[in-house]
Design an enzyme around this catalytic site. Structure first.
Site, mmCIF file in Angstrom:
data_model
loop_
_atom_site.group_PDB
_atom_site.id
_atom_site.type_symbol
_atom_site.label_atom_id
_atom_site.label_comp_id
_atom_site.label_asym_id
_atom_site.label_seq_id
_atom_site.Cartn_x
_atom_site.Cartn_y
_atom_site.Cartn_z
ATOM 1 N N ASP A 177 5.681 -2.787 5.901
ATOM 2 C CA ASP A 177 4.350 -3.770 5.088
ATOM 3 C C ASP A 177 3.217 -3.574 6.071
ATOM 4 O OD1 ASP A 177 2.430 -4.070 3.500
ATOM 5 O OD2 ASP A 177 3.205 -6.313 2.029
ATOM 6 N N LYS A 208 -7.135 -3.194 9.270
ATOM 7 C CA LYS A 208 -6.181 -2.244 8.186
ATOM 8 C C LYS A 208 -7.869 -1.881 7.327
ATOM 9 C CE LYS A 208 -3.400 -1.768 4.390
ATOM 10 N NZ LYS A 208 -2.406 -2.878 3.770
ATOM 11 N N GLU A 254 1.826 0.875 -2.200
ATOM 12 C CA GLU A 254 1.344 -0.346 -2.404
ATOM 13 C C GLU A 254 2.224 -0.583 -3.468
ATOM 14 O OE1 GLU A 254 -1.639 -2.462 -0.944
ATOM 15 O OE2 GLU A 254 -0.825 -1.811 0.969
ATOM 16 N N ASP A 271 -2.824 -5.760 -8.673
ATOM 17 C CA ASP A 271 -2.159 -5.882 -6.574
ATOM 18 C C ASP A 271 -3.741 -6.758 -6.441
ATOM 19 O OD1 ASP A 271 -1.600 -5.669 -4.129
ATOM 20 O OD2 ASP A 271 -0.798 -3.443 -3.820
#
Length: 430
Positions: free
Chosen positions: A37, A100, A203, A225
């Site tokens: 992850d 990211k 994810e 999420d």
């Protein structure tokens, strides 16, 4: 013919018996594939343990299950994770985080300048892509995927140390909104770390697997999420909606703006040094986390404020102290919290579902620990969300399960049916 059938049956029975005895008395094989992850703020690595069917999230030397997504460049080397984060106060210009947010993404110059204004390090525009300017013994540029590769390499080494065998293959998760280019650049980051990526998994899909919902008797699962970069809702891999400009960093930013103004009110000038802004940001980030468990926290932040003397700029050392309450935090962010419901409503509409038809609501990302967010979701659905899995480790747990499937672990004590990883539809809210 009967004799041949009897012989075949005997062979099958012998194989089953050998497998059973091997499972009982021989050490289980080492995992062949790790699950990664690569988060915006934290990263984790996990494996599926054959034989026991357990998921192990691998810790560092001090047992910490997640490492900060931070890489710091110094004249003597490159430090990742906690070691890199420790240098963020004294080396802010060369300590990169949030990479990211930039990996594989195409920017125009104006958008990139606006996006990068919040960071103490320099983000530069290179033909539509973002790069980071680093100055140590010399000045050079670093790509977001290189930052990712250093974090992935650190987790690869953590896994190898724990497992006692070399690791070359992995499954990695990406946000559901990542396009093909962003996914490919994430794979490139893994390749730079010496890893062969067998599968890229969304994810929300990984989170559903972590909760065991890929094999449970439920039909409609909604995954909220709420990470540091986006809010996504996902029902059975069909509709998808989100706000990719809303996340935990935004909640921190509201606290930072408030405390910056309080510094100005107390001392006459706001903090302007990048090092001061960074240490204040870290303090309010810690305060935000503590306010999920406590009704109030007290800040003690040493600052070096720049004031103007008669003929020169002066640097004044001060101690900024402030009481922050959960009530204040909720008031500062209430409009952002309310925006969380919009993509949830959208995904229900696109899934042709009433909210009463949702069997399970599961939470992913550290920000879903915020009491006000849980309260809003509970009130909206009229029931409590499923919190049986640590929201910080939900994604890596699901990715580790998928890694076990890809690695052919036997006996695999999870459903061996892979959840489809199709490209999902999305709607962005500004």
């Amino acid at each position: 013919m009967a004799g041949e059938m009897s012989m075949i049956g005997s062979v099958i029975l012998a194989l089953l018996l050998a497998g059973y005895l091997g499972q009982q008395y021989l050490p289980p094989p080492k995992p062949k594939v790790i699950g990664l992850d690569l988060g915006t703020t934290f990263c984790s690595v996990g494996v599926f343990q054959a034989g026991t069917g357990e998921i192990e999230v691998i810790g560092d030397d001090e047992g910490r299950k997640s490492i900060p997504s931070v890489v710091s460049f110094t004249p003597t080397g490159v430090l990742s994770g906690h070691e890199g984060q420790e240098l963020s106060d004294i080396n802010p210009q060369n300590t990169i985080y949030d990479a990211k947010r930039f990996i594989g993404k195409i920017f125009d110059l104006e958008t990139l300048e606006k996006e990068s204004a919040r960071y103490p390090f320099k983000v530069i525009y290179n033909n539509g892509s973002a790069e980071f300017l680093v100055s140590t013994n010399s000045t050079f540029t670093i790509t977001p995927e290189f930052i990712g590769s250093r974090l992935l390499l650190k987790m690869k080494k953590m896994a190898e140390k724990q497992l006692g065998v070399p690791v070359e293959k992995a499954v990695i998760s990406v946000p559901a909104e990542f396009d093909e280019r962003q996914r490919n650049y994430t794979i490139r980051a893994a390749n730079l770390a010496g890893l062969d990526i067998l599968r890229v998994i969304n994810e929300p899909t990984a989170a559903a697997m972590a909760y065991g919902l890929h094999k449970a008797e439920v039909f409609n699962v909604l995954v909220v999420d709420l990470g540091v970069s986006s809010v996504w809702s996902h029902i059975n891999d069909l509709p998808l909606a989100g706000n990719n400009k809303l996340g935990g960093q935004d909640f921190t930013q509201r606290l930072l703006q408030y405390t910056t103004e309080r510094v100005r009110q107390q001392f006459g000038v706001p903090p302007t040094l990048k090092a001061d802004i960074q240490i204040l940001r870290q303090a309010v980030e810690a305060a935000k986390l503590n306010l999920t468990q406590q009704p109030h926290v007290h800040l003690h932040v040493p600052l070096h404020l720049q004031t103007t003397g008669i003929n020169e700029d002066l640097e004044e050392k001060v101690l900024f102290e402030e009481e922050l309450t959960r009530e204040l935090f909720e008031k500062l962010n209430e409009d952002l919290f309310q925006k969380i419901l919009a993509p949830i409503e959208t995904v229900l509409i696109e899934g042709h579902l009433e909210k009463q038809e949702v069997d399970e609501v599961v939470l992913v990302g550290g920000s879903t620990r915020i009491p006000r967010i849980r309260q809003l979701i509970s009130q909206y659905f009229g029931k409590e969300p499923n919190t049986s899995v640590d929201p910080d480790l939900a994604v890596v747990t699901g990715v580790a399960i998928q890694a076990g499937i890809m690695g052919g672990s036997w006996p695999l004590q999870v459903s061996a049916i892979e959840i489809p990883n199709r490209q999902l539809r999305k709607t962005n809210f500004g």
